[in-house]
Design a protein around this motif. Sequence first.
Motif, mmCIF file in Angstrom:
data_model
loop_
_atom_site.group_PDB
_atom_site.id
_atom_site.type_symbol
_atom_site.label_atom_id
_atom_site.label_comp_id
_atom_site.label_asym_id
_atom_site.label_seq_id
_atom_site.Cartn_x
_atom_site.Cartn_y
_atom_site.Cartn_z
ATOM 1 N N VAL A 45 1.109 -1.058 0.021
ATOM 2 C CA VAL A 45 0.140 -0.235 -0.006
ATOM 3 C C VAL A 45 0.782 1.156 -0.111
ATOM 4 C CG1 VAL A 45 -2.444 -0.893 1.505
ATOM 5 C CG2 VAL A 45 -0.233 0.140 2.470
ATOM 6 N N ALA A 49 -1.485 7.481 2.440
ATOM 7 C CA ALA A 49 -3.130 7.454 2.272
ATOM 8 C C ALA A 49 -3.484 5.725 2.299
ATOM 9 C CB ALA A 49 -2.949 7.648 0.165
ATOM 10 N N GLU A 51 -3.242 3.278 0.210
ATOM 11 C CA GLU A 51 -4.051 2.275 -0.914
ATOM 12 C C GLU A 51 -3.454 1.297 -1.257
ATOM 13 O OE1 GLU A 51 -4.302 4.475 -5.322
ATOM 14 O OE2 GLU A 51 -5.766 5.504 -4.590
ATOM 15 N N GLY A 74 -8.683 1.677 -0.606
ATOM 16 C CA GLY A 74 -7.996 1.843 0.524
ATOM 17 C C GLY A 74 -8.300 1.038 1.249
ATOM 18 N N SER A 77 -11.898 0.102 3.743
ATOM 19 C CA SER A 77 -12.451 -0.304 3.107
ATOM 20 C C SER A 77 -11.898 -1.901 2.506
ATOM 21 C CB SER A 77 -12.655 0.291 1.217
ATOM 22 O OG SER A 77 -11.218 -0.152 0.406
ATOM 23 N N ARG A 88 -1.900 1.871 10.357
ATOM 24 C CA ARG A 88 -1.944 3.937 10.521
ATOM 25 C C ARG A 88 -0.695 3.980 11.495
ATOM 26 N NH1 ARG A 88 -5.866 5.799 8.970
ATOM 27 N NH2 ARG A 88 -5.939 6.047 6.818
#
Length: 771
Positions: A45, A49, A51, A74, A77, A88
Amino acid sequence: MTDQGTATPHVDGLPGTVPIDLDACAAEPIRIPGSVQPHGVLLAVTEPALEVRHVSRNVEQLVGRAAEDVVGAGLASVLGPEAADGIRQHVRTFGDLRARNPLSVDVLGADGPVTVDAILHRVAIGTGTLLVVELEPAHGPRPFSFPNTYQAVRGAIEELNRARTLEELYDVAAREVRALTGFDRVMVYRFDPEYNGEVVAEARREDLNSFFGLHYPASDIPPQARQLYETNWVRLIADVGYTPSPVVPPFDPASGEPLDMTHAVLRSVSPVHIEYLGNMGVKASMSISLLRDGKLWGLVACHHYSGALMPPYGARAAAEFLGSTLSLRLVARAEERELETELAAQGVIARVLHAARDADRALADALVSDPGLLALVPARGVAVRADGLVATAGDVPDDVGPLLDWAASRPDAVTAVTALEEDAPALAATLPGVAGVLAVRLPDDQCVVWLRHEVVQDVYWGGDPHNAKIAREEDGKVRLSPRLSFERWREVVRGRSEPWADAHVRAVEDLRTRLLEVLLLRNRWQMAAARTVQQSLLPRSLPQPPGWTLHARYEPSAGGRVGGDWYDALELPDGRIAVVVGDVAGHGVGAAAAMGQLRNALRAYVLRGEDVAEALADLDALARRTMPDDLATLVVAMVDPETGEAWIGSAGHPQPLLVDGHGRATLASVAVERPIGVGSGAPRATRVQVDVGGALVLYSDGLVDSRSTSLAAGIERLVAAFGAGACGGSVDIDDVVEACRDDDSTDALTLRVLARAPDPASTPAVVAGAA
C-alpha cells in the motif's frame, strides 16, 4: 541448483542440439517471484493514503473480495477501519517496523472478524516506497512480545551458556529448536570456505534415519539464495505442496517494476527448491541463518515429513532469537579458540625470535631448533633458507631446493596450499607424499616453508556431489532439476592435506613481519663485520716510488652495503709496482671473505715472481677448486717505474684507461678474459706504455655501470672526465668521482690512479684531491 558456469555442456540421452543453461538456476530471480505462499495474504500500500497498489490473489479467501477489486481501494475498505487505523498508528509510531513485528489486528473477514498477525516492512519501488502488509493467521501466545519470546527460549539460552564445546552448542541448538517448532528433524548445518555443507548436529524422530555427518555440495544453495539467508534470518515453507498465489498486478503501474519480496515472509519459493525438498520427502521446512560478521556461517535446517506445518509467528521469532544467540555463542567460542591459539603462537614466536637474534648462530639453524617453527604451526616438517644456508626439521624430503625456489618466487608474502598436485604439479612431482605447503617469502630469496602430507579422507555425501543436478527435457527444452537421490554416498578424497587454519596463517604473517626486523638487525651486524673485514684487507699505505704517485678512492654501495670491491698496491722484489682492482660478486661478509682469500693469494703469486698471465691463471685455478660458489672480476697491472712499461691482464674486468702526457684519455687495448672462478684458460697480458706526465687508471664497474647507464656510456663519461686536462690543465680525481658517480648504481665504486710525474716544465695531468 548450480554454480554459474561459462560452458554449455550436453547431457547423454538428450538431443545434442539442446544446450543446458547452467546459469539458469544461479540467475533465478528469487527476490521477485511474483507470488506468495497461500497460508497468508500480502498487500502493498501507499503511504500515507494506505491505498492498495498490489495484493495477492488469495485475498478473496480472507475478505471475500476479488484481488482486482481490492487494487486501488483504501486499506480501511479492505480490512476494516479498525485494522487500518491500527496499522496507520503503528507505522507512524515506530521507525524500524521489522523490529516491532507482528502487529495483532482484527480483520473484517468474509465470515466475520478474523484475528491475524500483521507483519510490516517497507520496500523501495521506482522513486518511492510502499508499505508491505503480510497477514498470517494468529496462533500462539497473545499478545506476542519480547518477554514471552524470551521465556520460550530462556532454558535453551541457559543450556547454550553452559556448553563448553562447539559440539555441545550444536546439539543444544538442534534439540531446542525442535522443541520450539515441532519439526520432525532439525539439523545444524555448517559451511566450509567453499560453501559445501556438513550436518554437525541433529534432533529427529526416532524412526527417521540419521543425516549426521553427511556433506552436501555448495550447488544445493546457490549464491543469490545465500545472500537472502544473510538478509532474512528465518525462512518458512509451511506446505511444500502449496499452489502459489500470484501478486496482482505483477508489475507496478507507476514504475513498471515487479514487487521486491526480499524481506517478505510469505515470498514464494523457487520451484527448483520445492522440487529439491520434494525429492527428499519433505512436506514442510524452515531454516534459521547462523551468521558470523554478517556472513552466512551455517543454517539450522528444519524438515517435516508427516504433512504441512505452520509454526506460529511467536515460535518462529523464538527460534530466530535462539539462532541469534547461537550465532553469538559460536562467534564467542571461535574467538576464544583463536585467542588461545594466538597467545600460544606469540609465545613460540618470542622464543624463536630470541634464538634468531643470537649473532653466534646461523639464522636458518636458529629458526628450526627447539622449540622452533614446528611449534608454531602443526606440520610434518619445516625448511628454512636464510643467509645462504638451508636447515630443516621434521619429516622433510632430501632435496628441498625446488620447493624453496618455488616459495621464494611466490607473488604473495604468505602462500597456503592444501592440494599441491593441483596448484603446482611440477613441484609436487619432486615432493612425494606432500600435499600441503605454507610458504613465507622473505627478502633476498630467503624463505620458510611448512609441509603437510596427504590426508586420505572418507567423505560421506547426501547423494553423489558430482551429479548434484539432473537435466530434464520438457517441451523440447532442457532444464536443470535437483537430484533425486539423497542416499549416503562415499567419496575417497586424496591429494589434499589438512587445511591451514586461519589462526595459524595469521601467526605466520605476524612471524614474517617480526622476522623482517630480525633480518634488518642481522644485516646491520653483517655489514659491520664485512666492513671490518674489508677495511682490514685494504692496504694501510700505498707505495710511492720516485717519480710516481698513487691515488685511490672507494665508496660503498647504496645503503652502505659492503661489497666485494678491493684494491691493492705493493712493490715487488724486482722493483716493479703491482696495482690491482677487483670485484667479488655479492655483498656482505661472504663477499668480503672471498675478497680476502683472493687478495692474499694474488699477493703470494706476484711476490714469488709470477708474471701477470701466470698469476691470473693460478688465481682462477685456486678459486675453482676452493671457492666454487664465488666469482670475481679482476685487473692487474705490473709497472716498471723506471721506464713506464706496464703489463696488464683483465679477468672479466673493464679495460683500464691510459692518460698521455698531454692529458688525453683513451681506453687501453687490453684483452679481457673470463672472470676468476669461471675458467680463464690461458689468460693474456698486454704491454702498454705510461707516458711521462701520464697515468694508468683502474676502476670497478660500480663507477661506470648502473640501472640507468650502460657500461659503454659510463666508460665514455669516465674518459671524458679524465680528458678534461687535455688543454694543459690538471684533473682532480675527486672531481672525476663526482662527475661519474651515478645515484642509480647499486654497487660499490673503486677508482685507482697510478700517475707518472711530468717534466719540471709541464703541468701534471692528474693530481690528488682531498683525502
